[in-house]
Design a protein around this motif. Structure first.
Motif, PDB file in Angstrom:
ATOM      1  N   ASN A   1       0.821  -1.218   0.000  1.00 59.45           N
ATOM      2  CA  ASN A   1       0.000   0.000   0.000  1.00 59.45           C
ATOM      3  C   ASN A   1       0.850   1.261   0.000  1.00 59.45           C
ATOM      4  OD1 ASN A   1      -2.523  -1.230  -0.113  1.00 59.45           O
ATOM      5  ND2 ASN A   1      -2.600  -1.502   2.100  1.00 59.45           N
ATOM      6  N   GLU A   2       1.969   1.228   0.709  1.00 58.02           N
ATOM      7  CA  GLU A   2       2.865   2.393   0.760  1.00 58.02           C
ATOM      8  C   GLU A   2       3.460   2.677  -0.625  1.00 58.02           C
ATOM      9  OE1 GLU A   2       7.045   3.485   2.908  1.00 58.02           O
ATOM     10  OE2 GLU A   2       5.522   2.480   4.138  1.00 58.02           O
ATOM     11  N   ILE A   3       3.883   1.634  -1.317  1.00 54.96           N
ATOM     12  CA  ILE A   3       4.450   1.826  -2.656  1.00 54.96           C
ATOM     13  C   ILE A   3       3.393   2.355  -3.611  1.00 54.96           C
ATOM     14  CG2 ILE A   3       5.303   0.596  -4.693  1.00 54.96           C
ATOM     15  CD1 ILE A   3       6.979  -1.097  -2.778  1.00 54.96           C
ATOM     16  N   ILE A   4       2.230   1.744  -3.615  1.00 58.74           N
ATOM     17  CA  ILE A   4       1.174   2.182  -4.535  1.00 58.74           C
ATOM     18  C   ILE A   4       0.760   3.624  -4.227  1.00 58.74           C
ATOM     19  CG2 ILE A   4      -1.227   1.772  -5.221  1.00 58.74           C
ATOM     20  CD1 ILE A   4      -0.574  -1.245  -5.023  1.00 58.74           C
ATOM     21  N   ALA A   5       0.708   3.994  -2.959  1.00 58.29           N
ATOM     22  CA  ALA A   5       0.392   5.380  -2.593  1.00 58.29           C
ATOM     23  C   ALA A   5       1.466   6.331  -3.101  1.00 58.29           C
ATOM     24  CB  ALA A   5       0.237   5.497  -1.082  1.00 58.29           C
ATOM     25  N   SER A   6       2.737   5.897  -3.091  1.00 60.46           N
ATOM     26  CA  SER A   6       3.820   6.766  -3.562  1.00 60.46           C
ATOM     27  C   SER A   6       3.704   7.033  -5.057  1.00 60.46           C
ATOM     28  CB  SER A   6       5.188   6.161  -3.232  1.00 60.46           C
ATOM     29  OG  SER A   6       5.499   5.079  -4.100  1.00 60.46           O
ATOM     30  N   TRP A   7       3.072   6.135  -5.788  1.00 59.20           N
ATOM     31  CA  TRP A   7       2.892   6.343  -7.225  1.00 59.20           C
ATOM     32  C   TRP A   7       1.980   7.530  -7.510  1.00 59.20           C
ATOM     33  CZ3 TRP A   7       1.979   0.641  -9.206  1.00 59.20           C
ATOM     34  CH2 TRP A   7       3.149  -0.082  -9.026  1.00 59.20           C
ATOM     35  N   LYS A   8       1.131   7.892  -6.574  1.00 60.02           N
ATOM     36  CA  LYS A   8       0.272   9.069  -6.742  1.00 60.02           C
ATOM     37  C   LYS A   8       1.085  10.358  -6.678  1.00 60.02           C
ATOM     38  CE  LYS A   8      -3.656   6.755  -4.585  1.00 60.02           C
ATOM     39  NZ  LYS A   8      -4.525   6.700  -3.413  1.00 60.02           N
TER      40      LYS A   8
ATOM     41  N   MET B   1       9.208   2.895 -10.435  1.00 63.00           N
ATOM     42  CA  MET B   1       8.026   2.205  -9.905  1.00 63.00           C
ATOM     43  C   MET B   1       8.282   0.706  -9.769  1.00 63.00           C
ATOM     44  SD  MET B   1       5.193   4.356 -12.068  1.00 63.00           S
ATOM     45  CE  MET B   1       3.673   3.604 -11.479  1.00 63.00           C
ATOM     46  N   THR B   2       8.862   0.099 -10.790  1.00 59.69           N
ATOM     47  CA  THR B   2       9.130  -1.334 -10.698  1.00 59.69           C
ATOM     48  C   THR B   2      10.273  -1.619  -9.728  1.00 59.69           C
ATOM     49  OG1 THR B   2      10.531  -1.265 -12.673  1.00 59.69           O
ATOM     50  CG2 THR B   2       8.225  -1.827 -13.002  1.00 59.69           C
ATOM     51  N   HIS B   3      11.258  -0.747  -9.702  1.00 59.13           N
ATOM     52  CA  HIS B   3      12.390  -0.956  -8.786  1.00 59.13           C
ATOM     53  C   HIS B   3      11.955  -0.888  -7.317  1.00 59.13           C
ATOM     54  CE1 HIS B   3      16.414  -1.152  -7.272  1.00 59.13           C
ATOM     55  NE2 HIS B   3      16.190  -0.060  -6.560  1.00 59.13           N
ATOM     56  N   ALA B   4      10.931  -0.125  -7.018  1.00 56.82           N
ATOM     57  CA  ALA B   4      10.452  -0.030  -5.630  1.00 56.82           C
ATOM     58  C   ALA B   4      10.118  -1.405  -5.064  1.00 56.82           C
ATOM     59  CB  ALA B   4       9.237   0.890  -5.558  1.00 56.82           C
ATOM     60  N   PHE B   5       9.665  -2.317  -5.908  1.00 56.56           N
ATOM     61  CA  PHE B   5       9.364  -3.676  -5.441  1.00 56.56           C
ATOM     62  C   PHE B   5      10.645  -4.431  -5.103  1.00 56.56           C
ATOM     63  CE2 PHE B   5       5.252  -2.561  -6.574  1.00 56.56           C
ATOM     64  CZ  PHE B   5       4.362  -3.550  -6.196  1.00 56.56           C
ATOM     65  N   ARG B   6      11.697  -4.246  -5.910  1.00 60.41           N
ATOM     66  CA  ARG B   6      12.985  -4.866  -5.605  1.00 60.41           C
ATOM     67  C   ARG B   6      13.583  -4.283  -4.321  1.00 60.41           C
ATOM     68  NH1 ARG B   6      14.455  -2.995 -10.531  1.00 60.41           N
ATOM     69  NH2 ARG B   6      13.631  -4.294 -12.163  1.00 60.41           N
ATOM     70  N   ALA B   7      13.562  -2.966  -4.228  1.00 64.07           N
ATOM     71  CA  ALA B   7      14.223  -2.274  -3.113  1.00 64.07           C
ATOM     72  C   ALA B   7      13.609  -2.618  -1.763  1.00 64.07           C
ATOM     73  CB  ALA B   7      14.171  -0.760  -3.349  1.00 64.07           C
ATOM     74  N   THR B   8      12.328  -2.934  -1.740  1.00 65.48           N
ATOM     75  CA  THR B   8      11.648  -3.248  -0.478  1.00 65.48           C
ATOM     76  C   THR B   8      11.507  -4.749  -0.235  1.00 65.48           C
ATOM     77  OG1 THR B   8       9.501  -3.175  -1.570  1.00 65.48           O
ATOM     78  CG2 THR B   8      10.291  -1.124  -0.539  1.00 65.48           C
ATOM     79  N   GLY B   9      11.929  -5.565  -1.199  1.00 70.63           N
ATOM     80  CA  GLY B   9      11.793  -7.013  -1.056  1.00 70.63           C
ATOM     81  C   GLY B   9      10.426  -7.548  -1.448  1.00 70.63           C
TER      82      GLY B   9
END
Length: 121
Positions: free
Chosen positions: A44-51, A93-101
């Protein structure tokens, strides 16, 4: 029948991007407590950051009405359609998933395109 002649497609500004979203075996092999307390809040934090990155969400599709379990041959559970300002923002945006695991639990794939000329002018 002769094809329609036209020049090369123009790359739109902003970029039209479909993001395919898939839950992986890491998600399915995780306890409900870990999902609730750790994974979903991070997602949810990552998706919110996309806004906040200049992206505009145009729509979503979740395939769960007629599917359950792994995504199968389609390769995704949900799609997110965005207008995104530039290529670097997509990479971020895609890297955020790598960076957070979160890439242990979810797979993302971005597809770059443009509005379909017969339906959107």
């Amino acid at each position: 029948m002769a094809g329609i002649k036209h020049g090369a497609p123009e790359v739109p500004t902003p970029l039209r991007v479909m993001i395919y979203f898939e839950s992986t075996s890491g998600w399915f092999n995780t306890t409900g407590e870990e999902k609730t307390n750790d994974i979903l809040p991070a997602l949810n934090e990552i998706i919110a950051s996309w806004k906040e990155n200049g992206s505009e969400l145009l729509g979503t599709i979740d395939r769960d009405i007629l599917t359950a379990g792994p995504s199968g041959s389609a390769g995704y559970h949900a799609c997110f359609l965005y207008n995104i300002p530039d290529l670097q923002t997509i990479a971020d945006m895609t890297h955020a998933f790598r960076a957070t695991g979160l890439d242990k639990y979810f797979r993302l794939e971005a597809v770059l395109g443009r509005p379909f000329f017969l339906l959107e002018n």
